[in-house]
Structure formats: C-alpha cells, structure tokens
Design a protein around this motif. Structure first.
Motif, PDB file in Angstrom:
ATOM      1  N   GLU A  99       0.859  -1.170   0.000  1.00 39.56           N
ATOM      2  CA  GLU A  99       0.000   0.000   0.000  1.00 39.56           C
ATOM      3  C   GLU A  99       0.902   1.229   0.000  1.00 39.56           C
ATOM      4  O   GLU A  99       2.044   1.161   0.454  1.00 39.56           O
ATOM      5  N   TYR A 113      -6.266  -2.486   0.612  1.00 39.64           N
ATOM      6  CA  TYR A 113      -6.574  -3.616   1.494  1.00 39.64           C
ATOM      7  C   TYR A 113      -7.070  -3.121   2.844  1.00 39.64           C
ATOM      8  O   TYR A 113      -8.183  -3.442   3.257  1.00 39.64           O
ATOM      9  N   THR A 114      -6.271  -2.332   3.528  1.00 39.08           N
ATOM     10  CA  THR A 114      -6.636  -1.894   4.876  1.00 39.08           C
ATOM     11  C   THR A 114      -7.813  -0.935   4.887  1.00 39.08           C
ATOM     12  O   THR A 114      -8.609  -0.946   5.820  1.00 39.08           O
ATOM     13  N   SER A 128     -10.125  -0.590   2.371  1.00 33.33           N
ATOM     14  CA  SER A 128     -11.303  -0.973   1.599  1.00 33.33           C
ATOM     15  C   SER A 128     -12.414  -1.262   2.604  1.00 33.33           C
ATOM     16  O   SER A 128     -12.144  -1.579   3.764  1.00 33.33           O
ATOM     17  N   PRO A 170     -11.127  -5.331  -1.324  1.00 33.44           N
ATOM     18  CA  PRO A 170      -9.662  -5.320  -1.264  1.00 33.44           C
ATOM     19  C   PRO A 170      -9.033  -5.298  -2.662  1.00 33.44           C
ATOM     20  O   PRO A 170      -9.481  -6.009  -3.573  1.00 33.44           O
ATOM     21  N   GLY A 171      -8.017  -4.474  -2.801  1.00 29.90           N
ATOM     22  CA  GLY A 171      -7.324  -4.349  -4.078  1.00 29.90           C
ATOM     23  C   GLY A 171      -8.183  -3.729  -5.161  1.00 29.90           C
ATOM     24  O   GLY A 171      -7.858  -3.783  -6.328  1.00 29.90           O
ATOM     25  N   GLY A 207     -12.034  -4.846   3.680  1.00 25.06           N
ATOM     26  CA  GLY A 207     -10.805  -4.981   4.469  1.00 25.06           C
ATOM     27  C   GLY A 207     -10.972  -4.398   5.860  1.00 25.06           C
ATOM     28  O   GLY A 207     -10.544  -4.986   6.859  1.00 25.06           O
TER      29      GLY A 207
END
Length: 187
Positions: free
Chosen positions: A45, A64-65, A67, A117-118, A70
C-alpha cells in the motif's frame, strides 16, 4: 482525520471504563497501523502527494486496509482478539471502534477508498473529500476531540474516589486537547 479518532476513543472510554484506554487508542488507529506495515513491506500500500499546502495532501492507495471489506475484516480480527482477552462486550466495542476509523475516513478522504480489497471489480472509489476544505476538517476534528475529552473527564469525575484523581484526568485530557488542536492547526 487523525486526532478526531482519539476523541472517539476518549468518548468510548467514558462509556466503557473497563476497556483499557491503550486498546481503545490502538483500535482507532489500527487500520493505519496495518497500512504502515504494508507500506513498509515493499509498498503493498502507498500514498502520493496531490496538492501541496492543503490538509490531507496525499491520495492513499490502501486497497486492502482501507477498503470497506478490508476494514470490516480487520475490525472483526481486532474485536475477536479483544473478546478472547477481555470478553464479548469489550470485543464488540473495540471491533466497532476499529470500523469507526473507516467511517471517519470516508468523510474526509478524497475518493480513494475502495469497496473491495485491491479494488477488485474496479468499483467506484469512495470518499466525501472534506480534506479539501481544511477549516471544516479542523473544526470536525476539534469537536470530536473536545467532545471526547469532556465525556471522558465527566466519567472520571463521576467514578473518582478523590478530587485529585479527577483533576489529574482533567489535566491529561486538557493537554491532549491542546496538543491535538495544535497538530490540526500546524498540519
């Protein structure tokens, strides 16, 4: 949004005095703690500057964190560990507090928060962009911090067995309030 998260933790501490303050403070920043770890782990990230001289000068790539999914998973993880350690209610409180980070970030971030995520599925990114109005962001953070400090001080004063303890708690929260507002003004 940085110090505003701590104001929320102070307010929760007032309502849930048995939950350790350090765990509340960590919960409010848990998404960012994991973000920093992923940033340092080879740039999984990242962030990049967008407009200098404004509050929140960076656009984050925290797929990721930060989202929605997430954040929900990290909230469940933190809450689960807390429930194992301190019981079901503190676990639920701390899990919700982790997720409050995402909700407050939704308010201030530019559209850089993915749903999955992503950014799987290339869905629209979320963010209401309050950072683009620095004075409004500072006011909201100041209100969150002040409200948390007042609620925490009242809670300590109600539970204190002596005046000295209440005064110390009030002094600590006042210092945090002044420091938090200084950070907002200087950033």
């Amino acid at each position: 949004m940085f110090v505003g998260h701590f104001g929320v933790a102070a307010a929760v501490k007032a309502a849930e005095p048995r939950v350790p303050l350090w765990s509340l403070m960590l919960a409010t920043q848990f998404l960012d703690v994991i973000f920093i770890g992923l940033y340092m782990a080879g740039g999984v990230e990242s962030f990049r500057a967008v407009t200098s001289g404004t509050y929140g000068e960076a656009l984050i790539d925290a797929g990721y964190t930060h989202s929605l999914l997430g954040a929900l998973l990290l909230s469940a993880l933190y809450g689960g560990v807390a429930a194992w350690r301190w019981g079901r209610k503190p676990g639920l409180v701390l899990g919700a507090l982790v997720f409050s980070h995402w909700l407050l970030d939704l308010l201030v971030h530019r559209a850089d928060l993915p749903l999955l995520p992503g950014n799987a599925g290339d869905l629209p990114l979320l963010g209401l962009g309050l950072w683009q109005t620095p004075w409004a962001t500072a006011v909201i953070e100041g209100v969150l911090l002040a409200a948390g400090a007042v609620l925490y001080f009242r809670s300590v004063r109600r539970r204190a067995t002596d005046t000295r303890r209440a005064l110390v708690a009030g002094a600590v929260m006042s210092l945090l309030l002044v420091a938090g507002l200084a950070v907002d003004v200087l950033s």
